[in-house]
Scaffold this active site. Sequence first.
Site, mmCIF file in Angstrom:
data_model
loop_
_atom_site.group_PDB
_atom_site.id
_atom_site.type_symbol
_atom_site.label_atom_id
_atom_site.label_comp_id
_atom_site.label_asym_id
_atom_site.label_seq_id
_atom_site.Cartn_x
_atom_site.Cartn_y
_atom_site.Cartn_z
ATOM 1 N N TRP B 334 0.773 -1.292 0.154
ATOM 2 C CA TRP B 334 0.006 -0.139 -0.122
ATOM 3 C C TRP B 334 1.002 1.268 -0.029
ATOM 4 O O TRP B 334 0.460 2.559 -0.319
ATOM 5 C CB TRP B 334 -0.879 -0.161 1.161
ATOM 6 C CG TRP B 334 -0.163 0.270 2.613
ATOM 7 C CD1 TRP B 334 0.773 -0.387 2.990
ATOM 8 C CD2 TRP B 334 -0.592 1.123 3.483
ATOM 9 N NE1 TRP B 334 1.060 -0.141 4.183
ATOM 10 C CE2 TRP B 334 0.430 1.051 4.511
ATOM 11 C CE3 TRP B 334 -1.468 2.168 3.673
ATOM 12 C CZ2 TRP B 334 0.161 1.589 5.675
ATOM 13 C CZ3 TRP B 334 -1.495 2.803 4.640
ATOM 14 C CH2 TRP B 334 -0.639 2.876 5.942
ATOM 15 N N ASP B 335 2.098 1.080 0.297
ATOM 16 C CA ASP B 335 3.176 2.219 0.447
ATOM 17 C C ASP B 335 2.994 2.965 -0.813
ATOM 18 O O ASP B 335 3.061 4.348 -0.835
ATOM 19 C CB ASP B 335 4.466 1.746 0.326
ATOM 20 C CG ASP B 335 4.718 0.752 1.581
ATOM 21 O OD1 ASP B 335 3.879 -0.084 1.784
ATOM 22 O OD2 ASP B 335 5.818 0.758 2.009
ATOM 23 N N GLU B 476 0.048 -2.168 12.646
ATOM 24 C CA GLU B 476 0.166 -3.904 12.474
ATOM 25 C C GLU B 476 0.474 -4.665 13.868
ATOM 26 O O GLU B 476 0.296 -5.685 13.913
ATOM 27 C CB GLU B 476 1.092 -4.222 11.418
ATOM 28 C CG GLU B 476 0.692 -3.888 9.897
ATOM 29 C CD GLU B 476 1.924 -3.791 9.129
ATOM 30 O OE1 GLU B 476 3.023 -3.620 9.425
ATOM 31 O OE2 GLU B 476 1.557 -4.046 7.638
ATOM 32 N N LYS B 588 2.415 0.659 16.088
ATOM 33 C CA LYS B 588 3.679 0.740 15.502
ATOM 34 C C LYS B 588 3.899 2.022 14.547
ATOM 35 O O LYS B 588 4.954 2.367 14.434
ATOM 36 C CB LYS B 588 3.347 -0.569 14.405
ATOM 37 C CG LYS B 588 4.775 -0.797 13.329
ATOM 38 C CD LYS B 588 4.198 -1.951 12.235
ATOM 39 C CE LYS B 588 5.615 -2.212 11.585
ATOM 40 N NZ LYS B 588 5.107 -3.122 10.604
ATOM 41 N N GLN B 589 2.834 2.554 14.181
ATOM 42 C CA GLN B 589 2.992 3.656 13.090
ATOM 43 C C GLN B 589 1.543 4.464 13.153
ATOM 44 O O GLN B 589 0.679 3.912 13.542
ATOM 45 C CB GLN B 589 3.476 3.222 11.842
ATOM 46 C CG GLN B 589 2.152 2.418 11.096
ATOM 47 C CD GLN B 589 2.629 1.705 9.988
ATOM 48 O OE1 GLN B 589 3.120 0.652 9.752
ATOM 49 N NE2 GLN B 589 2.466 2.277 8.890
#
Lengths: 763, 763
Positions: B334-335, B476, B588-589
Site C-alpha cells: 500500500w506504500d 500492524e 507501530k505507526q
Amino acid sequence: MNWRIREQGFDKDRIAANGNKFMIGNGYMGYRGTMEEFTREELTATTLAGLYDRVDGKWREPVNAPNGLFTVAEYEGTPLGVLSSDAEVLEHEQELDIRQAVHRRVTVFGIPGRAEERRVTVNAERFASAERLNLLAAKISITSSADGELVIRTGIDGEVWDINGPHLEGLAGRQAEGSLLLSGTTQELKVPVAVAEAASYEFDAEAVIEDTATPGLMARELRVPCRAGETYTIYKYVAVFTGLDGAGDPGEAALRLSREAAVLGYEALLREHAAKWEEKWSRADVVIEGDEEAQLALRYSLYQLLIIAPEHSEKLSIPARGLSGQVYKGAVFWDTEMFMLPFFLYSQPEAARNLMMYRVHTLDGARRKAAEYGYEGAFYAWESQESGDDACTLFNVNDVFTGRPMRTYFRDKQVHISADVAYGIWQYYSFTGDGSLLLNGGAETVWECARFFYTYAYFNPGKQRYEILDVTGPDEYHERVNNNAFTNALVKRSLYVALEAMDFLRTNDPQQYEALVKGSAIQPEHIRDLHDRLYVPQPDAETKLIEQFDRYFALEDVPLPELKSRVLNKNEYWGGGNGLATTTQILKQADVVLMLHLFQNQYDRETKKANWEFYEPRTEHGSSLSSCIYALVAADIGSSEWAYPYFLRTATIDLTGDSKQYVGDLYIGGTHPAANGGAWMAAVLGFAGISFDGKTASIKPSMPQKWQAVELSLILRGQSFKVRVMPTGVAVEAGAGNGETVAFKIGTRDIQVAPGETARVDL
Amino acid sequence: MNWRIREQGFDKDRIAANGNKFMIGNGYMGYRGTMEEFTREELTATTLAGLYDRVDGKWREPVNAPNGLFTVAEYEGTPLGVLSSDAEVLEHEQELDIRQAVHRRVTVFGIPGRAEERRVTVNAERFASAERLNLLAAKISITSSADGELVIRTGIDGEVWDINGPHLEGLAGRQAEGSLLLSGTTQELKVPVAVAEAASYEFDAEAVIEDTATPGLMARELRVPCRAGETYTIYKYVAVFTGLDGAGDPGEAALRLSREAAVLGYEALLREHAAKWEEKWSRADVVIEGDEEAQLALRYSLYQLLIIAPEHSEKLSIPARGLSGQVYKGAVFWDTEMFMLPFFLYSQPEAARNLMMYRVHTLDGARRKAAEYGYEGAFYAWESQESGDDACTLFNVNDVFTGRPMRTYFRDKQVHISADVAYGIWQYYSFTGDGSLLLNGGAETVWECARFFYTYAYFNPGKQRYEILDVTGPDEYHERVNNNAFTNALVKRSLYVALEAMDFLRTNDPQQYEALVKGSAIQPEHIRDLHDRLYVPQPDAETKLIEQFDRYFALEDVPLPELKSRVLNKNEYWGGGNGLATTTQILKQADVVLMLHLFQNQYDRETKKANWEFYEPRTEHGSSLSSCIYALVAADIGSSEWAYPYFLRTATIDLTGDSKQYVGDLYIGGTHPAANGGAWMAAVLGFAGISFDGKTASIKPSMPQKWQAVELSLILRGQSFKVRVMPTGVAVEAGAGNGETVAFKIGTRDIQVAPGETARVDL
C-alpha cells in the site's frame, strides 16, 4: 460389592492425587482425602462452597475453613505419621466407602528404639454429614502392641492450604464448655468463618488445652498412659459456619452444633448420614451387570457428583473442580449445564433446579459483563463465582518460553456460555414441566441471553444471513473464529428457547412479560428474525463433514503425533496467540461432535459417523470434557466398541489421577465433576441409549458387549421409573405413586407407561 | 550546491548500508552502490523491475541480473580492492551525483613490498542510462605512481547475490564481435535474461577472453604494462534484456545495444543521460531556501524515487524496497498509493498513471484472492508482484523464542489495501481529470473493490449500522481488530469513489457499465446503502479523541520506555500472537493520525491536535512510514517545530541507514521509497501546505522557522505551475502554455491563475 475404593501402602507422590480421589463432601463443603496428621503442606483443605475471597489483588478463590479434623499423635515420643521419619509405616490402607460416603484409613506404625517389636495401629474414619451439612465427624482409634505413653494433640488447624491466601484475618481461638473454636473473617468481604470442635473419649487422660503453642492452632493435648492391646478412641464433632449461612453468629452456631453432635454421638450421626446416602443412591445409582470395572468407576463418578451437589441452596452451582480445592478459582463454567446437569435432571430434579437458579441469581453479573463489552442483555461469566461477575482474567495462561502472561480469549469470546445457560434452563423446564423456574427469573434470563446474542450477532449483507463472529468454541485451541458450528447451533437453540419462554411468560405472567419487552429496542420479532436467518454450518452434501468454523478445513492437516513431535516444552500451551495447534486442524476437545450429541435428532447416522471419524483422530483430548462426548456419539451411531475406551477413560479420571496437571505453568489439578457427569452421560444416554425430549422418553440401547444390563431410576416430569436396559430388551416400571402416564419409545416401539405399570419390550 | 552525497574512507561495516545509499537506477533496473571489485558476498545486485522467480518452494522474489560492471584489477600481483588484504587503502571516496544520477568512487591504494612508495589510484564512474533503460555504462581509470604491470579482469559476473536463488539456470557465456554475453533463464517461468558487455580502451594491452576460469564468469583479462603517472581508462557498455521486454531475443538485443552504446561512446551516453535527468529535476525538484541539510536530504529522497519510477511501463509499480534488492519479495504494498503516489501526482502524472494502471493489470489476481477467502470483487494483494496474486505468506515472521514461524494476518486482514487502491485511482482522476484511466479498467477496479467490501462488511442489527470487522490497520501490532478508524474511513471513501466512477462510466461508456452491473447481486444501490450506513469512529465529544479501533482505549496504557524495558530479545516481534505491544496502546505507526491527514478537511484543528498529542507518545515508529505522517499533521495544525524532527528523520532514512534491519529474524534492509515519498509529502503538503482537491489548489504554509522559501513545479489537471511559498507570501506562476485557469486558495484568499499569469499573495 462394588462400593469401595482402596489403596494399600503409602506413597508420598500420591498425596495430591489421593487428596482428590478420597475426598468427602456434602455440597456445603468438601474435605480432601488427606491423613489426619497432614497440614497445609499436604494440601489438606476444607473447601467451602460459594464463599470466595481476594487477597492482595491476586485472583479470587474459594475459602478453605480451618481444619477441624487435625490430629497428631506420638507414642513414646515417636510421632505417628505416614510422613514421620521416626516411625516406620508397616501397613497402610486408605479407603473410601462410597455407599455411605465415609473415609477410612488404617496405618500400622513400627516404633523403633527397643529390642521387642512395638506396633501402633491408627484407625480413623470420617464423614461430612449429609444430614447436617455444617458437620464433619471423625472417629480416631489407636492401639499399641506394648504399654507406653500416647500423646494425642487434636483440634483445629488454622494454617490452611491456600493458593492465594491467607484468606482469614483476625484468626482467634477460644474454648467454651469443652468445645474449641477458631474463627476469623475473610479479607475482602469480611465474612466471618468459624470452626468449632467438640471431642469425646472414654479413657483416662491428662488433658491440656493449648491455644498459643502454634499460631493459628487451637488444640488440646491428651496424655494417655496406654496399655498393650487396648484401643483408645476419640470422637471429633466439627462444625463449620460462615456469615453466609443465615444462622446467626457463626461462632455460636458452630459451638452449638459441635455440642449437639457430641450429645448425639458418632454412631447416631453416622446412621442418619448413611440413611441419607441410601436415599441418594436409591435415586442415583446405575447398576451395570457384567462389568465390575465399569460399575465401580461409574459409581465413583456419581459419588463425586453427589458429594458436591448443592442440594441445599439455589445460590450455588458446581465449580469445575468441585469442592476439591481452589483450582480454577472455584468457578462455575459451562461444564455444569453441559456435562453435569443431565445426571441431575434424570435423577434429582431439585438439585438441577438449584443449578439453574444459580444462573438466575447471577443474572446481574452477566448483565454487567455484557454492558462492559458494549452489548445488551446477559453475557454470562466464563468463570462464575457468587455474583456472576466474570472471574476469568484476560491473561490466564503464562507463556512458558518468555514467562509472560499470555492474552487468551476465554473471557471475551466463549459467548456460547449464554446459550449454554439458556439451553440448561429449557432442559430443566422440559424435563420437569416445572414452570416456576421460568416465572422466577428463568424466562427473564433466557430473554436476556437472546438480547445479548442479538447485539453480538452480525448480518452478512452479501450472504443475507446472520452470523456469529469472533468466538471461541469448545475447542479452545482455536480462538476468535467465525461461525463455530457448535456455537451457532446452540445460539439458534437459545433463541428458540427465548421465544418459547416469552410465550410462556405472556400467558402465565403477562405483567412480567410486559415489563421485559417494554422499553427494549429488541423485541421478540427481532429475535425471531435472528433465529430464522442465523447461519448454522451444515454437513457437506458429499462428505457429510461439518466444518468446525469458517476456514477450519484450510488449516494444516497435521497428524497428532507429528504435532506432538513439535513440542519444545511439555507445559507449553497449544492454544493462545502462537500455540502449536492454532494453525492446524488439531482440536482440544469435541466441538462439532458435541453439537452432534446435543442435537442428535437433527443429524443422520451417516453424518454423525463421518464427523466422528474425521474429528476423532484430530482431537488431542486436552480437556477432560472430551472423551465422554466421543463415547456418546460413538454409542449413538452403534459403535459401542469405539465408545467403550472413551467411556472408561472418562469414568476413571479421578481414580487414576492421570489428567493434565498443568496448562502453561498453571496448576489445574483437582477432581473432574464434568467428566464424572460425562461418565454418567456415556453410560446412560450413550450405552443405555436413553433420551427425553420433554414428552417422550426414548430408549435405544447400544451397549458394550460384556454389559448384560443397565438398571437405574429416572424421574421424568415428576414421575418415577425404574428402567432395566438389556441388549435383548427393556423393562420400564412406573412408580405406583406416579400421577401421569409417560410415553416411551423403545427401539422403534411407542408405548405408554401408566402409574404402577411395568412395560417390557423385546429388542 | 546541494547535489552530492559523499563518504570518505572505507568502512566494511557500511558495505550493506552504502549499497542502498549509493544506488543508481532507471526504473528498469537498480544497481546497488557497491564497488566494482565486489561480488555477491558484498550484496552486489542488478535488480530487475517486475521479473520474479521462485526456487525450491521458497518465496518468490525479484531476479538479479548478472553483474555486467564486474571489474577487478591487480598491480604487480597485488589485488586492488578495498577488501584486499595486500593493498593498503590510503584514500577512498564514494560519491553519488544525484543531479545527474552518476556514481563515482576514487580509491588510492598503497602497494607494499618495495622501498619506494607506490600508489595506484582507481577512479570509477557509472550510471544507469535514463535514455536507454537497458543500459549501464561505466568508466574505470587507473593510474599508478610507478611503472608496473596492471592486470585488469572485467566482464560479467553471473554469481549474483540472491536471497532465495540462484534464479538463472543454464547460465552460458559467449562472445560476439568483441562483446561478451552471459545469459540464462529463470527457473519458474523460464524467462530468458541476458547481459551483454562491450568494453573499449585506447591503450595497448594483451587481452585474453576467459569464459571458463570461474564458473558463471564471462570476462576478459587485460595485461597492461603501465607507466608511472599515465592513466589507463576502460569504458564498459552493459546491456540487460529479459524475455519480458518484447525486444526479440534478449541475447541478441543485449549484444546489439552494447555495441551501439560502444559506438556512441561514454561521453555521448552520459550527455543524453544527464539531459534526461535535467528534465526530470525541472519537474521534480523542490528548492528549500535556508536549510541546507533539509535541502540535500529532500533532494536525495526525490532522487531515490526518480531512479525507481516505472516511467516506461504501466505494468510496473514501485516495490517497498524499490530496486535495492530482493527484500520484501520485491513486492508492491500500500506504500505506493499512500506514500509515493502524491509526489508523482504533483510532478509526473504519467508515472502516477502507470502506478495505478499496474493495479488495473493485477485486478485478476485481486479477484482470485477475494474468491480464495469466499468474497466477491477484488481483494488486493498485501504483497503484490507481477500477477497481483498475493506473495504474502500466512507466516511471515519467525518467533525468536521458539524459532517457529508465527501466524500473522498481514495477508488476510489488511483489507484497507483495496480501499487504498481505489483511493489512489480516484486521486489520479481528480488530479489529472484524465478519465481514460477510469475507462480502461480503473472504474472496473474500484467497482470490484467496492463489491469486495460489500461482502466483507457486516451489518450490526443492534446498532443499525455497517461495520468492518476483523482487520489489521496500519498499526500492524494490533491484528484482527474491529472498526479500525482508518480502515473504515478509507473504505467509506472507496465506496464513494466506486459510486462516482460508476456514474462516470454510465455516462461515458454505458456498455461497459451494463456489463459490470449485469448479473451481479450487488448493485450500486447496495454500495450506496453500505456507504451511507457505514460506521466510522468519530471524535469523542469531550476529549476529541478518535479510538483507533473498538476497545483500543481498554488496552494497557503503558509508556513506550516501559514497554521497551520488557523486551527480552532485541529482534522479538512486537505484534503477532503474543507480541509485547498487542495488549497495550503502543502502536507501530501512525494510524488514526494518518486518517487525519488523508481526510484533513473533515476534522478541525482541535481534533487533529488532541489526537496527535495522544497518539504520538504511544507510537513506536516501527515502520519507516510513520514519522512523515506525524510531520504532516503537526504542520497541518501549525506546529512545524513538532513536525521538523519527524520530517528530517524521514528524509534522511536512507542517508543514515538508521532504520530497522530485522523483524523477528527476517532481514528487511534496503531503501525506503515510502519514506522518500513521505519526505516530499512533509515538505510540500506539510510545510508548504499545498493540497489539491481536483478543483482548487490550496496553499497554507506552515514552515520551519529557518525555511525562507520552498519553490517547486506543480502539474494540476495538466496545467503547469511554478510555486514559491514563503512565510510571508506565495507566488504562483502559471505556465504560458497552460490551457486552463486553475483556482487557488492561498491562505484565506481565493484566486484564479490564468495561463501565463503570475499571482502573488501576501500572508
